[in-house]
Scaffold this motif. Structure first.
Motif, PDB file in Angstrom:
ATOM      1  N   GLY A 207      70.882 -24.036   0.175  1.00 20.72           N
ATOM      2  CA  GLY A 207      69.996 -23.964   1.322  1.00 20.72           C
ATOM      3  C   GLY A 207      68.549 -24.079   0.883  1.00 20.72           C
ATOM      4  N   GLU A 208      67.667 -24.044   1.848  1.00 16.54           N
ATOM      5  CA  GLU A 208      66.237 -24.162   1.546  1.00 16.54           C
ATOM      6  C   GLU A 208      65.744 -22.985   0.715  1.00 16.54           C
ATOM      7  OE1 GLU A 208      61.993 -24.026   3.914  1.00 16.54           O
ATOM      8  OE2 GLU A 208      63.777 -24.650   5.008  1.00 16.54           O
ATOM      9  N   ARG A 209      66.171 -21.791   1.071  1.00 19.34           N
ATOM     10  CA  ARG A 209      65.704 -20.587   0.391  1.00 19.34           C
ATOM     11  C   ARG A 209      66.836 -19.832  -0.299  1.00 19.34           C
ATOM     12  NH1 ARG A 209      60.864 -18.644   1.489  1.00 19.34           N
ATOM     13  NH2 ARG A 209      60.804 -19.669   3.496  1.00 19.34           N
TER      14      ARG A 209
ATOM     15  N   ASP B   8      65.301 -13.296   4.507  1.00 23.12           N
ATOM     16  CA  ASP B   8      66.520 -13.893   3.945  1.00 23.12           C
ATOM     17  C   ASP B   8      66.984 -13.125   2.713  1.00 23.12           C
ATOM     18  OD1 ASP B   8      66.462 -15.825   5.914  1.00 23.12           O
ATOM     19  OD2 ASP B   8      65.728 -17.426   4.599  1.00 23.12           O
TER      20      ASP B   8
ATOM     21  N   SER C 156      70.700 -20.063  -1.950  1.00 23.84           N
ATOM     22  CA  SER C 156      71.808 -20.872  -2.452  1.00 23.84           C
ATOM     23  C   SER C 156      72.804 -19.951  -3.144  1.00 23.84           C
ATOM     24  CB  SER C 156      71.311 -21.930  -3.441  1.00 23.84           C
ATOM     25  OG  SER C 156      70.399 -22.803  -2.818  1.00 23.84           O
TER      26      SER C 156
ATOM     27  N   ASP D 257      65.078 -18.508  -3.586  1.00 24.83           N
ATOM     28  CA  ASP D 257      63.811 -19.137  -3.953  1.00 24.83           C
ATOM     29  C   ASP D 257      62.692 -18.753  -2.987  1.00 24.83           C
ATOM     30  OD1 ASP D 257      64.935 -20.567  -6.109  1.00 24.83           O
ATOM     31  OD2 ASP D 257      65.621 -22.134  -4.751  1.00 24.83           O
TER      32      ASP D 257
END
Length: 100
Positions: A70-72, A32, A74, A20
């Motif tokens: 996770g935040e960014r 990332d 997954s 994301d």
């Protein structure tokens, strides 16, 4: 009426890295995303731009297991529906090579 997106249900060997907010306004990838693409490399079955236009879906083969959220970044491998765009993300191999 707007068409509903198509999608796939993950499981039975199909998994997805859901990234994301990894495509910047300038089109550059967040570190990332570069790390995931480098790790997955040629094992990626399909990489596409997500519905938001700022994320990626990286489909791979994988054993079923619990989600890692996770935040960014997954990772899902079962019981998850992913709406797909069919908008292939070109240059995956270039990103993987440059990160190596």
């Amino acid at each position: 009426m707007e068409a509903l997106p198509h999608g796939v249900m993950l499981g039975d060997g199909l998994a997805c890295w859901d990234l994301d907010g990894v495509i910047g306004e300038d089109g550059r990838l967040h570190p990332d995303a570069v790390a995931v693409l480098a790790e997955v490399g040629d094992a990626a079955l399909w990489v596409e731009v997500s519905l938001s236009g700022r994320g990626l879906h990286v489909f791979v083969r994988g054993d079923e297991g619990p989600a890692r959220v996770g935040e960014r970044v997954s990772y899902y491998s079962r019981a998850r529906f992913i709406a797909v765009t069919g908008l292939r993300f070109a240059g995956v191999r270039d990103v993987a090579r440059s990160a190596a």
